[in-house]
Design an enzyme around this catalytic site. Structure first.
Site, short mmCIF file in Angstrom:
data_model
loop_
_atom_site.label_atom_id
_atom_site.label_comp_id
_atom_site.label_asym_id
_atom_site.label_seq_id
_atom_site.Cartn_x
_atom_site.Cartn_y
_atom_site.Cartn_z
N GLY A 26 3.03 45.79 10.62
CA GLY A 26 3.28 46.69 9.47
C GLY A 26 2.33 47.86 9.55
O GLY A 26 1.33 47.83 10.28
N ASN A 27 2.64 48.87 8.78
CA ASN A 27 1.84 50.11 8.80
C ASN A 27 0.38 49.84 8.42
O ASN A 27 0.05 48.76 7.90
CB ASN A 27 2.45 51.12 7.82
CG ASN A 27 2.21 52.56 8.24
OD1 ASN A 27 1.29 52.84 9.02
ND2 ASN A 27 3.01 53.47 7.73
N GLY A 29 -2.54 49.68 6.07
CA GLY A 29 -2.53 49.53 4.61
C GLY A 29 -1.31 48.78 4.06
O GLY A 29 -1.08 48.79 2.85
N SER A 30 -0.56 48.11 4.92
CA SER A 30 0.64 47.43 4.42
C SER A 30 0.32 46.05 3.81
O SER A 30 1.19 45.42 3.22
CB SER A 30 1.67 47.26 5.55
OG SER A 30 1.11 46.55 6.63
N LYS A 32 -1.59 43.45 5.61
CA LYS A 32 -1.67 42.39 6.62
C LYS A 32 -2.86 41.46 6.35
O LYS A 32 -2.75 40.25 6.47
CB LYS A 32 -1.77 43.00 8.03
CG LYS A 32 -0.53 43.79 8.43
CD LYS A 32 -0.62 44.41 9.80
CE LYS A 32 -1.63 45.53 9.91
NZ LYS A 32 -1.40 46.70 9.05
N GLU A 50 -7.25 41.15 12.94
CA GLU A 50 -7.37 42.21 13.93
C GLU A 50 -8.85 42.53 14.18
O GLU A 50 -9.64 42.58 13.24
CB GLU A 50 -6.68 43.44 13.35
CG GLU A 50 -6.62 44.60 14.28
CD GLU A 50 -5.85 45.71 13.58
OE1 GLU A 50 -4.85 46.15 14.13
OE2 GLU A 50 -6.26 46.13 12.50
N GLU A 102 -2.93 39.07 13.61
CA GLU A 102 -2.70 40.40 13.03
C GLU A 102 -2.44 41.36 14.19
O GLU A 102 -3.26 41.51 15.08
CB GLU A 102 -3.92 40.84 12.24
CG GLU A 102 -3.72 42.21 11.59
CD GLU A 102 -4.86 42.57 10.63
OE1 GLU A 102 -5.86 41.83 10.58
OE2 GLU A 102 -4.74 43.61 9.96
N ARG A 103 -1.28 41.95 14.20
CA ARG A 103 -0.85 42.88 15.25
C ARG A 103 -0.79 42.24 16.62
O ARG A 103 -1.12 41.06 16.80
CB ARG A 103 -1.76 44.11 15.31
CG ARG A 103 -1.56 45.03 14.14
CD ARG A 103 -1.87 46.46 14.56
NE ARG A 103 -1.84 47.35 13.42
CZ ARG A 103 -0.73 47.85 12.92
NH1 ARG A 103 0.42 47.55 13.47
NH2 ARG A 103 -0.78 48.64 11.88
P1 DGT Z 1 -3.83 46.11 6.36
O1 DGT Z 1 -4.51 44.82 6.03
O2 DGT Z 1 -2.34 45.98 6.45
O3 DGT Z 1 -4.27 47.20 5.45
O4 DGT Z 1 -4.25 46.45 7.84
P2 DGT Z 1 -5.31 47.44 8.35
O5 DGT Z 1 -4.95 48.82 7.94
O6 DGT Z 1 -6.69 46.97 8.05
O7 DGT Z 1 -5.11 47.26 9.92
P3 DGT Z 1 -4.29 48.18 10.88
O8 DGT Z 1 -3.98 47.45 12.12
O9 DGT Z 1 -3.07 48.68 10.22
O10 DGT Z 1 -5.25 49.35 11.20
C1 DGT Z 1 -6.64 49.34 11.35
C2 DGT Z 1 -7.06 50.71 11.82
O11 DGT Z 1 -6.91 50.77 13.22
C3 DGT Z 1 -6.18 51.82 11.29
O12 DGT Z 1 -6.99 52.98 11.09
C4 DGT Z 1 -5.18 52.08 12.38
C5 DGT Z 1 -5.92 51.69 13.57
N1 DGT Z 1 -5.11 51.00 14.57
C6 DGT Z 1 -4.75 49.75 14.66
N2 DGT Z 1 -4.15 49.45 15.83
C7 DGT Z 1 -4.15 50.58 16.48
C8 DGT Z 1 -3.68 50.96 17.74
O13 DGT Z 1 -3.16 50.21 18.56
N3 DGT Z 1 -3.87 52.25 18.01
C9 DGT Z 1 -4.38 53.13 17.09
N4 DGT Z 1 -4.43 54.40 17.40
N5 DGT Z 1 -4.86 52.80 15.94
C10 DGT Z 1 -4.75 51.55 15.65
#
Ligand code: DGT
Length: 228
Positions: A26-27, A29-30, A32, A50, A102-103
């Site tokens: 998911g995006n 901030g979705s 997870k 993650e 996660e991811r």
């Molecule tokens: P959540 O709990 O759904 O709010 O999840 P987040 O936002 O903590 O986790 P995630 O995977 O959506 O993103 C963490 C940060 O890392 C976010 O700034 C985007 C970045 N991110 C995650 N995976 C990748 C990747 O493969 N490439 C890039 N460029 N950024 C990534």
């Protein structure tokens, strides 16, 4: 085992039977993390969040921050590290019958690297190198997945939640980026434009915290029924 026989053996032949594996996608901030936290209570589930903290501190370097500040310079470095740390989760052995991650290496490639390639943050040569690693990993390790849980949000909701949670590195990420990442998740998980490694269970993750628990219960039922 005779150690000579290990030379040249693909890693996947040395790995024991894997657990029922679920990836949560998911995006940004979705929700997870909240979803994963809910599953922490079950003894049968190994929850792998993650490794974002590693990305913020790779031997003292904040690669996440560098990638957002200067994507042209740091995207390849950042993605290389993302790919490594996520592969470590894919290949991690566990005694639990269920692994919840996660991811995955799939969203890293289909959503994030794809967005970087389309916007020119990463050049074609770098994408080719990432893809060669990706291919090698698929051939050498067991990266199978049994179920994908897609926490589907509108980009606006994901953006607002991200601003609210206030992770320093993400504060200047524009809504446009959330739209790009959302559309790539949709192309991958809904419109089948990229290879999808498992069936997809879609959850309406725009729902408020107070209501979404019911969705988690449905998901729990599906995971626990399917693994047995
Ligand atoms: P959540 O709990 O759904 O709010 O999840 P987040 O936002 O903590 O986790 P995630 O995977 O959506 O993103 C963490 C940060 O890392 C976010 O700034 C985007 C970045 N991110 C995650 N995976 C990748 C990747 O493969 N490439 C890039 N460029 N950024 C990534």
């Amino acid at each position: 085992m005779n150690s000579e026989r290990l030379i040249g053996s693909p890693i996947k032949h040395l790995i024991k039977p894997r657990p029922y594996t679920v990836i949560v996608e998911g995006n940004i901030g979705s929700g997870k993390t909240t979803f994963l936290n809910y599953f922490q209570q079950f003894d049968d589930v190994n929850v792998l969040a993650e490794p974002v903290n590693k990305w913020r501190n790779c031997n003292g370097y904040n690669l996440l921050e560098k990638m957002y500040i200067d994507p042209k310079k740091w995207s390849f470095t950042f993605q290389s590290y993302v790919q490594l740390t996520i592969l470590q989760h894919h290949t991690l052995m566990t005694r639990h019958p269920i692994k919840l991650m996660e991811r995955s290496i799939y969203s890293a490639r289909n959503c994030f690297v794809e967005q970087m390639a389309r916007t020119g943050s990463i050049d074609c040569c770098s994408v080719s190198v990432m893809d060669e690693w990706f291919k090698w990993a698929q051939e050498s390790c067991d990266l199978s997945v049994d179920l994908i849980v897609y926490l589907r949000t509108s980009p606006k909701v994901a953006h607002e939640r991200t601003l609210k949670r206030n992770r320093r590195e993400e504060q200047s990420v524009p809504l446009e980026y959330f739209r790009d990442i959302h559309n790539l998740h949709e192309d991958w998980l809904i419109h089948n434009k990229f290879n999808c490694p498992a069936p997809v269970l879609v959850i309406d993750a725009d729902l408020d915290q107070s209501v979404i628990q019911k969705e988690y219960l449905k998901c729990k039922a599906q995971i626990f029924t399917s693994k047995s």
